[in-house]
Scaffold this active site. Structure first.
Site, PDB file in Angstrom:
ATOM      1  CB  SER A  97      -0.942   0.007   1.205  1.00 41.36           C
ATOM      2  OG  SER A  97      -2.003  -0.897   1.008  1.00 41.36           O
ATOM      3  CE  LYS A 100      -4.063   1.466  -0.946  1.00 44.24           C
ATOM      4  NZ  LYS A 100      -4.474   0.655   0.196  1.00 44.24           N
ATOM      5  CB  SER A 154      -4.375   1.506   3.824  1.00 43.47           C
ATOM      6  OG  SER A 154      -3.495   1.136   2.789  1.00 43.47           O
ATOM      7  CE  LYS A 258      -1.342   4.125   2.672  1.00 48.37           C
ATOM      8  NZ  LYS A 258      -1.384   2.973   3.600  1.00 48.37           N
TER       9      LYS A 258
END
Length: 422
Positions: A97, A100, A154, A258
């Site tokens: 993820s 992203k 997420s 993140k």
């Protein structure tokens, strides 16, 4: 920014200050006050225990180079991009993820947070409340709220909806992601989805540091990734999303960014923090355990083991050199201010003259080489060198000319051996 020259005794004072700061950090994480730890992950209908650590395990006042279990990691200065620590920085890994970050960057560059998006009738991945927002076909939601879902929870369905909105289709958006990566010089990065679930996408810790610096230039991105909670309106009960980056609770000064996990990528983390005038980013990929403590260790190292120093002044006179057979005076085209390890010895400067510059007639301002600055075992940076003044030859006796030429060549030779200053 401090420009104080390094001098005897400064190292000890820096270590004392850094040690006190690190102890304060550990006290804050070892015995957190109410609200200083992440609450249970808000999974409907009754919530569930947080899978994240409630404390960090980091060395106290550690100024030695970290020894990490993660297969690849990097620490960099967000302001300059200078690398402070690297472990297999060019190793390509799936990034889950963390993908992203690029998704959010493109969305912010090509849309406005207030734009309203209508969710299309296509498969939406993820488990509502856990890895998805629970979007429904036909639902209307703003780009801004989708970004909060994307970067905090997420949410994989938010990634698909944003990709369709900005790129016209997922395929079009993925092409845009890779085009943007090439524009940033991310030569070891490739995307195959807007959310990273595919595990075909890959990058390196070095490329992700560059991408993160670019994303943090977007004020909206910076605001979202430092947010702990956000409430998203809906026709039913409001959705409350929670940031998965527990460093926001456990490490003072954390500003983002993140997390990511898949079975193949393992644990991934990009973490940014600031202390005083220093902003750092730590990137960890492929860890077999939660990477928050190792990220905190990297950040501690960056804050405690380095001092910012001005090593080259813009316009600094660097004497006379030969470019081909032409003697010229050279100067630094720009200044250089970097973070220097407090344990490092003397800082060295080396002048590299580009002899190809002699192929054309030189004039003041022409670039003729590079000044490389380093400490033993680490390159700190470089600045371009330009002609500051042409040296008039006149008609001196032959011996004077050769003396001057030898001085120029000798100066370059001395620099190549690593002349010491500081």
């Amino acid at each position: 920014m401090p420009r104080e020259a390094f001098r005897p005794g400064c190292k000890d004072r820096l270590r004392a200050i850094a040690g006190a700061t690190a102890i304060a950090v550990l006290v804050a994480t070892a015995a957190p006050a109410s609200g200083a730890v992440p609450p249970p992950t808000p999974v409907p209908p009754h919530g569930s225990p947080s899978p994240f650590p409630r404390t960090l395990e980091t060395p106290q006042a550690e100024t030695r180079t970290p020894k990490l279990d993660a297969p690849t990691a990097l620490l960099a200065d967000l302001d300059t991009g200078q690398t402070l620590f690297a472990k297999r920085a060019q190793l390509r890994r799936p990034i889950a993820s963390v993908t992203k970050i690029m998704t959010a960057l493109l969305v912010l560059e090509r849309s406005e947070p207030g734009q309203v998006v209508t969710v299309g009738r296509y498969p939406l991945p993820g488990t509502p409340g856990l890895s998805a927002l629970g979007l429904k076909p036909g639902e209307k939601i703003t780009v801004g709220n989708l970004l909060y879902a994307l970067l905090l929870q997420s949410a994989n369905d938010a990634a698909v909806v944003l990709a369709d909105h900005v790129g016209g289709s997922q395929r079009g958006f993925i092409k845009d992601m890779n085009d943007r990566a090439r524009a940033l010089g991310l030569s070891r990065t490739r995307f195959f989805s807007p959310n990273g679930l595919d595990d075909r996408g890959y990058s390196t810790v070095a490329d992700l540091a560059v991408l993160t610096r670019e994303a943090l230039e977007q004020p909206r991105f910076s605001e979202v990734v430092r947010t702990k909670f956000h409430t998203i309106p809906s026709k039913g009960p409001a959705r409350r999303v929670q940031n998965r980056n527990v460093l926001l609770w456990l490490y003072p000064g954390t500003t983002g960014v993140k997390t990511g996990y898949t079975n193949q990528a393992r644990y991934c983390l990009v973490a940014s923090a600031e202390r005083g005038d220093r902003r750092l980013v730590a990137v960890i990929l492929g860890s077999t355990k939660q990477p928050f403590s190792e990220a905190a260790e990297l950040l501690n190292y960056g804050f405690e083991a380095f001092e910012r120093r001005a090593l080259v002044a813009e316009g600094e006179d660097l004497g006379e050199r030969l470019v081909g057979s032409t003697p010229v005076e050279i100067a630094a085209a720009e200044g250089l201010e970097v973070l220097v390890p407090g344990r490092a010895g003397d800082v060295r400067r080396r002048i590299d003259i580009d002899q190809r510059a002699a192929a054309s007639s030189l004039v003041a301002g022409d670039e003729v080489g590079t000044l490389v600055v380093s400490v033993p075992g680490q390159r700190l940076g470089e600045v371009p060198l330009v002609v500051s003044r042409m040296v008039a030859l006149g008609a001196p006796p032959e011996g004077d000319w050769w003396s001057r030429a030898l001085r120029a060549v000798g100066g370059s030779f001395s620099d190549a051996l690593g002349g010491v200053f500081g």
